[in-house]
Motif scaffolding. Structure first.
Motif, mmCIF file in Angstrom:
data_model
loop_
_atom_site.group_PDB
_atom_site.id
_atom_site.type_symbol
_atom_site.label_atom_id
_atom_site.label_comp_id
_atom_site.label_asym_id
_atom_site.label_seq_id
_atom_site.Cartn_x
_atom_site.Cartn_y
_atom_site.Cartn_z
ATOM 1 N N THR A 31 50.024 -8.065 47.321
ATOM 2 C CA THR A 31 48.849 -8.875 47.620
ATOM 3 C C THR A 31 47.811 -8.021 48.334
ATOM 4 O O THR A 31 48.157 -7.262 49.246
ATOM 5 C CB THR A 31 49.240 -10.062 48.526
ATOM 6 O OG1 THR A 31 50.306 -10.783 47.928
ATOM 7 C CG2 THR A 31 48.071 -10.999 48.735
ATOM 8 N N LYS A 33 44.458 -8.044 50.738
ATOM 9 C CA LYS A 33 43.724 -8.880 51.693
ATOM 10 C C LYS A 33 42.258 -8.503 51.592
ATOM 11 O O LYS A 33 41.893 -7.339 51.731
ATOM 12 C CB LYS A 33 44.258 -8.642 53.094
ATOM 13 C CG LYS A 33 43.618 -9.516 54.150
ATOM 14 C CD LYS A 33 44.326 -9.337 55.481
ATOM 15 C CE LYS A 33 43.698 -10.190 56.564
ATOM 16 N NZ LYS A 33 43.725 -11.619 56.270
ATOM 17 N N ASP A 90 43.343 -13.763 50.051
ATOM 18 C CA ASP A 90 44.394 -12.851 49.625
ATOM 19 C C ASP A 90 44.541 -13.015 48.120
ATOM 20 O O ASP A 90 44.575 -14.140 47.615
ATOM 21 C CB ASP A 90 45.729 -13.183 50.312
ATOM 22 C CG ASP A 90 45.700 -12.858 51.803
ATOM 23 O OD1 ASP A 90 44.733 -12.230 52.252
ATOM 24 O OD2 ASP A 90 46.646 -13.241 52.498
ATOM 25 N N GLU A 92 46.691 -11.771 44.619
ATOM 26 C CA GLU A 92 47.877 -11.093 44.107
ATOM 27 C C GLU A 92 47.506 -10.149 42.977
ATOM 28 O O GLU A 92 46.683 -10.467 42.120
ATOM 29 C CB GLU A 92 48.912 -12.116 43.626
ATOM 30 C CG GLU A 92 50.245 -11.470 43.324
ATOM 31 C CD GLU A 92 51.389 -12.471 43.207
ATOM 32 O OE1 GLU A 92 52.364 -12.142 42.514
ATOM 33 O OE2 GLU A 92 51.290 -13.557 43.785
#
Length: 111
Positions: A31, A33, A90, A92
């Protein structure tokens, strides 16, 4: 730039800044940020893995590197893509492959 990322540091409604990442090897997930704005502080672990500012809505390449020890060689273990639509979230990374269970990871974006 044309490659799906830019190295600008100014505020720009069309770009976002990646400020950190999380690797969950057990879940085989990575992930990114995304900072709330383009001037957001970048996690010190990411410094050196520029570019960390990418264009919104553009599919961007991501490479996940791995090493068993910090003194060891970094080896790419997965490649994928990410498309970031908005700041402060966030996101993925979509990638193929299995992440190693242990060791250390780094994430390169836009290379």
């Amino acid at each position: 730039s044309g490659e799906g990322y830019v190295l600008s540091t100014g505020l720009d409604a069309e770009t976002v800044r990646i400020v950190g990442f999380n690797v969950d090897a057990a879940a085989n997930a990575v992930t990114l940020k995304v900072g709330a704005d383009v001037n957001a502080d970048v996690d010190e672990n990411l410094i050196g893995f520029l570019p960390v500012t990418i264009a919104k809505g553009v599919e961007t390449a991501v490479t996940i590197d791995h090493t068993e020890t910090l003194a060891g060689e970094w080896n790419p273990v997965a490649t994928g893509t990410v498309t970031i639509e908005e700041a402060g979230t966030d996101v993925e990374v979509k990638f193929d492959g299995e992440l190693p269970a242990g060791g250390f990871f780094r994430v390169r974006v836009g290379e």
